[in-house]
Write a protein that holds these residues in place. Sequence first.
Motif, PDB file in Angstrom:
ATOM      1  N   SER A   7      30.874  35.385  47.875  1.00  0.00           N
ATOM      2  CA  SER A   7      30.766  34.873  46.511  1.00  0.00           C
ATOM      3  C   SER A   7      31.276  35.861  45.467  1.00  0.00           C
ATOM      4  N   ASN A   8      31.881  35.309  44.421  1.00  0.00           N
ATOM      5  CA  ASN A   8      32.322  36.081  43.245  1.00  0.00           C
ATOM      6  C   ASN A   8      33.341  37.174  43.572  1.00  0.00           C
ATOM      7  N   THR A   9      34.248  36.914  44.509  1.00  0.00           N
ATOM      8  CA  THR A   9      35.214  37.928  44.927  1.00  0.00           C
ATOM      9  C   THR A   9      36.607  37.606  44.431  1.00  0.00           C
ATOM     10  N   THR A  10      37.277  38.635  43.895  1.00  0.00           N
ATOM     11  CA  THR A  10      38.675  38.560  43.486  1.00  0.00           C
ATOM     12  C   THR A  10      39.454  39.575  44.305  1.00  0.00           C
ATOM     13  N   VAL A  11      40.571  39.153  44.882  1.00  0.00           N
ATOM     14  CA  VAL A  11      41.425  40.051  45.654  1.00  0.00           C
ATOM     15  C   VAL A  11      42.475  40.649  44.726  1.00  0.00           C
ATOM     16  N   LEU A  12      42.562  41.974  44.735  1.00  0.00           N
ATOM     17  CA  LEU A  12      43.594  42.688  43.985  1.00  0.00           C
ATOM     18  C   LEU A  12      44.693  43.026  44.983  1.00  0.00           C
ATOM     19  N   ASN A  13      45.799  42.279  44.944  1.00  0.00           N
ATOM     20  CA  ASN A  13      46.826  42.463  45.966  1.00  0.00           C
ATOM     21  C   ASN A  13      48.164  42.939  45.411  1.00  0.00           C
ATOM     22  N   GLY A  14      48.177  43.384  44.163  1.00  0.00           N
ATOM     23  CA  GLY A  14      49.403  43.909  43.564  1.00  0.00           C
ATOM     24  C   GLY A  14      49.384  45.425  43.544  1.00  0.00           C
ATOM     25  N   ASP A  15      49.947  45.990  42.503  1.00  0.00           N
ATOM     26  CA  ASP A  15      49.941  47.437  42.312  1.00  0.00           C
ATOM     27  C   ASP A  15      48.497  47.876  42.034  1.00  0.00           C
ATOM     28  N   ALA A  16      47.894  48.586  42.994  1.00  0.00           N
ATOM     29  CA  ALA A  16      46.472  48.924  42.904  1.00  0.00           C
ATOM     30  C   ALA A  16      46.151  49.718  41.642  1.00  0.00           C
ATOM     31  N   THR A  17      46.966  50.706  41.322  1.00  0.00           N
ATOM     32  CA  THR A  17      46.698  51.537  40.147  1.00  0.00           C
ATOM     33  C   THR A  17      46.705  50.704  38.877  1.00  0.00           C
ATOM     34  N   LYS A  18      47.679  49.842  38.751  1.00  0.00           N
ATOM     35  CA  LYS A  18      47.793  48.994  37.565  1.00  0.00           C
ATOM     36  C   LYS A  18      46.624  48.002  37.479  1.00  0.00           C
ATOM     37  N   GLU A  19      46.308  47.354  38.598  1.00  0.00           N
ATOM     38  CA  GLU A  19      45.232  46.354  38.590  1.00  0.00           C
ATOM     39  C   GLU A  19      43.860  46.981  38.353  1.00  0.00           C
ATOM     40  N   ILE A  20      43.627  48.162  38.905  1.00  0.00           N
ATOM     41  CA  ILE A  20      42.339  48.826  38.698  1.00  0.00           C
ATOM     42  C   ILE A  20      42.240  49.342  37.263  1.00  0.00           C
ATOM     43  N   SER A  21      43.338  49.817  36.707  1.00  0.00           N
ATOM     44  CA  SER A  21      43.336  50.231  35.290  1.00  0.00           C
ATOM     45  C   SER A  21      42.994  49.048  34.399  1.00  0.00           C
ATOM     46  N   GLU A  22      43.544  47.880  34.710  1.00  0.00           N
ATOM     47  CA  GLU A  22      43.249  46.664  33.944  1.00  0.00           C
ATOM     48  C   GLU A  22      41.785  46.262  34.122  1.00  0.00           C
ATOM     49  N   LEU A  23      41.275  46.403  35.340  1.00  0.00           N
ATOM     50  CA  LEU A  23      39.867  46.091  35.610  1.00  0.00           C
ATOM     51  C   LEU A  23      38.953  46.985  34.767  1.00  0.00           C
ATOM     52  N   LYS A  24      39.288  48.258  34.658  1.00  0.00           N
ATOM     53  CA  LYS A  24      38.492  49.178  33.835  1.00  0.00           C
ATOM     54  C   LYS A  24      38.498  48.751  32.367  1.00  0.00           C
ATOM     55  N   ARG A  25      39.605  48.218  31.905  1.00  0.00           N
ATOM     56  CA  ARG A  25      39.668  47.747  30.510  1.00  0.00           C
ATOM     57  C   ARG A  25      38.849  46.474  30.315  1.00  0.00           C
ATOM     58  N   LYS A  26      38.769  45.667  31.360  1.00  0.00           N
ATOM     59  CA  LYS A  26      38.115  44.360  31.266  1.00  0.00           C
ATOM     60  C   LYS A  26      36.588  44.433  31.423  1.00  0.00           C
ATOM     61  N   VAL A  27      36.110  45.292  32.294  1.00  0.00           N
ATOM     62  CA  VAL A  27      34.677  45.381  32.595  1.00  0.00           C
ATOM     63  C   VAL A  27      34.020  46.382  31.648  1.00  0.00           C
ATOM     64  N   ASP A  28      32.861  46.007  31.128  1.00  0.00           N
ATOM     65  CA  ASP A  28      32.106  46.897  30.253  1.00  0.00           C
ATOM     66  C   ASP A  28      30.886  47.386  31.022  1.00  0.00           C
ATOM     67  N   GLY A  29      30.965  48.575  31.580  1.00  0.00           N
ATOM     68  CA  GLY A  29      29.865  49.127  32.361  1.00  0.00           C
ATOM     69  C   GLY A  29      30.377  49.747  33.643  1.00  0.00           C
ATOM     70  N   ASP A  30      29.442  50.055  34.550  1.00  0.00           N
ATOM     71  CA  ASP A  30      29.798  50.723  35.797  1.00  0.00           C
ATOM     72  C   ASP A  30      30.448  49.768  36.786  1.00  0.00           C
ATOM     73  N   ILE A  31      31.537  50.238  37.388  1.00  0.00           N
ATOM     74  CA  ILE A  31      32.204  49.557  38.487  1.00  0.00           C
ATOM     75  C   ILE A  31      31.917  50.410  39.716  1.00  0.00           C
ATOM     76  N   LEU A  32      31.065  49.918  40.572  1.00  0.00           N
ATOM     77  CA  LEU A  32      30.549  50.680  41.695  1.00  0.00           C
ATOM     78  C   LEU A  32      31.486  50.581  42.896  1.00  0.00           C
TER      79      LEU A  32
END
Length: 196
Positions: free
Chosen positions: A104-129
Amino acid sequence: MGKIVISTNATLDGVVQDPDGQEGFKLGGWFHQFVGSKDLEDWTAVETEEALSAEALLLGRRSFEWFAARTPHMDIRVSRGWADRMNSLPKYVVSSTLENPGWSNTTVLNGDATKEISELKRKVDGDILVYGSYRLVRTLIEQNLADKLRLVVFPVVLGTGVRLFDETRDKKPMHLIDTHKIGEGLLSCTYEFVSD
Protein backbone atom coordinates in the motif's frame (compact mmCIF):
# COMPACT_ATOMS: atom_id res chain seq x y z
CA MET A 1 11.60 20.57 2.90
CA GLY A 2 12.12 16.93 3.79
CA LYS A 3 15.10 15.51 5.60
CA ILE A 4 16.48 12.11 4.72
CA VAL A 5 17.14 10.13 7.90
CA ILE A 6 19.09 6.92 7.49
CA SER A 7 18.21 4.53 10.30
CA THR A 8 20.24 1.36 10.41
CA ASN A 9 21.52 -1.39 12.65
CA ALA A 10 25.18 -2.37 12.53
CA THR A 11 27.75 -4.43 14.37
CA LEU A 12 30.57 -2.75 16.31
CA ASP A 13 32.77 -3.07 13.21
CA GLY A 14 30.11 -1.54 10.96
CA VAL A 15 28.70 -4.66 9.27
CA VAL A 16 25.12 -4.22 8.05
CA GLN A 17 24.87 -7.43 6.03
CA ASP A 18 22.21 -10.06 6.77
CA PRO A 19 21.07 -9.06 10.27
CA ASP A 20 18.27 -11.67 10.30
CA GLY A 21 20.34 -14.52 8.82
CA GLN A 22 18.05 -15.07 5.82
CA GLU A 23 20.50 -13.95 3.10
CA GLY A 24 22.88 -16.88 3.48
CA PHE A 25 25.84 -14.86 4.83
CA LYS A 26 27.87 -17.25 7.02
CA LEU A 27 27.87 -14.76 9.92
CA GLY A 28 24.29 -13.56 9.40
CA GLY A 29 21.64 -13.51 12.12
CA TRP A 30 23.56 -11.20 14.45
CA PHE A 31 20.48 -9.05 15.13
CA HIS A 32 18.96 -11.61 17.53
CA GLN A 33 22.07 -13.53 18.61
CA PHE A 34 23.80 -10.99 20.82
CA VAL A 35 20.98 -9.13 22.59
CA GLY A 36 18.45 -9.90 25.28
CA SER A 37 14.68 -9.48 25.44
CA LYS A 38 14.99 -6.09 27.20
CA ASP A 39 17.24 -4.84 24.37
CA LEU A 40 14.73 -5.91 21.72
CA GLU A 41 11.77 -4.53 23.66
CA ASP A 42 13.41 -1.12 24.00
CA TRP A 43 14.68 -1.23 20.40
CA THR A 44 11.11 -1.85 19.21
CA ALA A 45 9.87 1.15 21.22
CA VAL A 46 12.55 3.40 19.69
CA GLU A 47 11.82 2.16 16.17
CA THR A 48 8.08 2.67 16.67
CA GLU A 49 8.57 6.24 17.86
CA GLU A 50 10.84 6.89 14.88
CA ALA A 51 8.29 5.52 12.38
CA LEU A 52 5.44 7.46 14.00
CA SER A 53 7.36 10.73 13.57
CA ALA A 54 8.30 10.08 9.91
CA GLU A 55 6.38 11.43 6.93
CA ALA A 56 7.62 8.95 4.30
CA LEU A 57 9.73 5.85 3.79
CA LEU A 58 12.47 5.54 1.14
CA LEU A 59 13.90 2.12 0.32
CA GLY A 60 16.05 0.29 -2.18
CA ARG A 61 14.37 -2.59 -4.02
CA ARG A 62 15.80 -5.46 -1.94
CA SER A 63 14.95 -3.84 1.39
CA PHE A 64 11.53 -2.87 0.05
CA GLU A 65 10.80 -6.48 -0.89
CA TRP A 66 11.98 -7.69 2.53
CA PHE A 67 9.67 -5.27 4.40
CA ALA A 68 6.76 -5.73 1.95
CA ALA A 69 6.82 -9.50 2.47
CA ARG A 70 6.66 -9.20 6.26
CA THR A 71 5.15 -5.95 7.51
CA PRO A 72 1.57 -6.21 6.17
CA HIS A 73 1.16 -9.60 7.91
CA MET A 74 3.17 -8.98 11.07
CA ASP A 75 1.80 -10.67 14.14
CA ILE A 76 0.77 -8.93 17.34
CA ARG A 77 3.93 -9.97 19.24
CA VAL A 78 5.79 -7.31 17.29
CA SER A 79 4.85 -3.67 17.76
CA ARG A 80 1.48 -3.35 16.08
CA GLY A 81 1.88 0.44 16.12
CA TRP A 82 5.13 0.15 14.13
CA ALA A 83 3.63 -2.22 11.56
CA ASP A 84 0.47 -0.11 11.17
CA ARG A 85 2.57 3.01 10.62
CA MET A 86 4.82 1.26 8.10
CA ASN A 87 1.77 0.10 6.18
CA SER A 88 0.18 3.57 6.15
CA LEU A 89 3.28 5.66 5.38
CA PRO A 90 3.84 6.86 1.81
CA LYS A 91 6.60 4.60 0.51
CA TYR A 92 9.10 5.33 -2.26
CA VAL A 93 11.25 2.55 -3.69
CA VAL A 94 14.23 3.18 -5.96
CA SER A 95 14.24 0.47 -8.63
CA SER A 96 14.62 0.11 -12.37
CA THR A 97 13.08 -3.39 -12.34
CA LEU A 98 10.14 -3.29 -9.90
CA GLU A 99 6.85 -2.91 -11.76
CA ASN A 100 4.10 -3.90 -9.34
CA PRO A 101 5.13 -3.08 -5.77
CA GLY A 102 2.01 -4.60 -4.19
CA TRP A 103 2.43 -2.79 -0.85
CA SER A 104 0.00 0.00 0.00
CA ASN A 105 0.93 3.63 -0.70
CA THR A 106 4.04 2.78 -2.75
CA THR A 107 5.57 4.83 -5.57
CA VAL A 108 8.41 3.42 -7.66
CA LEU A 109 11.21 5.85 -8.49
CA ASN A 110 12.65 4.39 -11.68
CA GLY A 111 14.37 7.39 -13.29
CA ASP A 112 17.46 9.32 -12.30
CA ALA A 113 17.66 8.46 -8.59
CA THR A 114 19.48 11.64 -7.56
CA LYS A 115 17.01 13.87 -9.37
CA GLU A 116 13.91 12.00 -8.14
CA ILE A 117 15.10 11.89 -4.52
CA SER A 118 15.97 15.60 -4.62
CA GLU A 119 12.42 16.26 -5.85
CA LEU A 120 11.02 14.01 -3.10
CA LYS A 121 12.90 16.07 -0.49
CA ARG A 122 11.30 19.23 -1.88
CA LYS A 123 7.84 17.65 -1.85
CA VAL A 124 7.79 16.00 1.60
CA ASP A 125 7.68 18.15 4.73
CA GLY A 126 9.34 16.15 7.50
CA ASP A 127 11.53 13.08 7.93
CA ILE A 128 11.97 10.64 5.07
CA LEU A 129 13.09 7.46 6.78
CA VAL A 130 15.51 5.02 5.12
CA TYR A 131 15.74 1.48 6.55
CA GLY A 132 18.33 -1.05 5.39
CA SER A 133 19.01 -0.28 1.72
CA TYR A 134 22.77 -0.01 2.14
CA ARG A 135 23.38 0.42 -1.61
CA LEU A 136 20.88 3.27 -1.75
CA VAL A 137 22.36 4.70 1.47
CA ARG A 138 25.78 4.89 -0.15
CA THR A 139 24.28 6.81 -3.08
CA LEU A 140 22.46 9.18 -0.74
CA ILE A 141 25.68 9.89 1.13
CA GLU A 142 27.82 10.26 -2.02
CA GLN A 143 25.30 12.65 -3.58
CA ASN A 144 24.98 14.68 -0.35
CA LEU A 145 21.27 13.90 -0.09
CA ALA A 146 21.35 12.40 3.42
CA ASP A 147 20.70 14.71 6.36
CA LYS A 148 20.97 12.43 9.41
CA LEU A 149 22.28 9.01 10.33
CA ARG A 150 20.73 7.10 13.24
CA LEU A 151 22.93 4.11 13.95
CA VAL A 152 22.06 1.37 16.45
CA VAL A 153 25.22 -0.52 17.32
CA PHE A 154 24.96 -4.21 18.25
CA PRO A 155 27.56 -5.67 20.65
CA VAL A 156 29.45 -7.99 18.29
CA VAL A 157 32.43 -7.81 15.94
CA LEU A 158 32.15 -10.00 12.84
CA GLY A 159 35.45 -9.15 11.16
CA THR A 160 33.99 -9.52 7.69
CA GLY A 161 30.85 -8.64 5.75
CA VAL A 162 29.35 -5.70 3.91
CA ARG A 163 29.80 -2.49 5.85
CA LEU A 164 27.74 0.66 5.60
CA PHE A 165 30.82 2.70 4.71
CA ASP A 166 32.90 0.29 2.65
CA GLU A 167 34.09 2.98 0.25
CA THR A 168 33.47 6.68 -0.18
CA ARG A 169 34.95 9.06 -2.71
CA ASP A 170 35.83 11.61 -0.10
CA LYS A 171 35.64 12.37 3.60
CA LYS A 172 32.14 12.75 4.99
CA PRO A 173 32.20 14.88 8.13
CA MET A 174 29.38 14.39 10.62
CA HIS A 175 28.27 16.14 13.77
CA LEU A 176 27.17 13.99 16.73
CA ILE A 177 23.79 15.20 18.02
CA ASP A 178 22.69 12.37 20.34
CA THR A 179 23.78 9.12 21.99
CA HIS A 180 21.84 6.89 24.32
CA LYS A 181 21.70 3.32 25.50
CA ILE A 182 18.88 1.07 24.30
CA GLY A 183 18.06 -1.76 26.65
CA GLU A 184 21.11 -3.23 28.31
CA GLY A 185 23.47 -3.68 25.38
CA LEU A 186 22.62 -1.50 22.38
CA LEU A 187 23.94 1.97 21.63
CA SER A 188 22.08 4.56 19.54
CA CYS A 189 24.15 7.31 17.91
CA THR A 190 22.59 10.08 15.82
CA TYR A 191 24.69 12.24 13.52
CA GLU A 192 23.97 15.11 11.18
CA PHE A 193 25.85 15.20 7.90
CA VAL A 194 27.92 18.38 7.68
CA SER A 195 27.39 20.06 4.33
CA ASP A 196 30.26 21.77 2.51
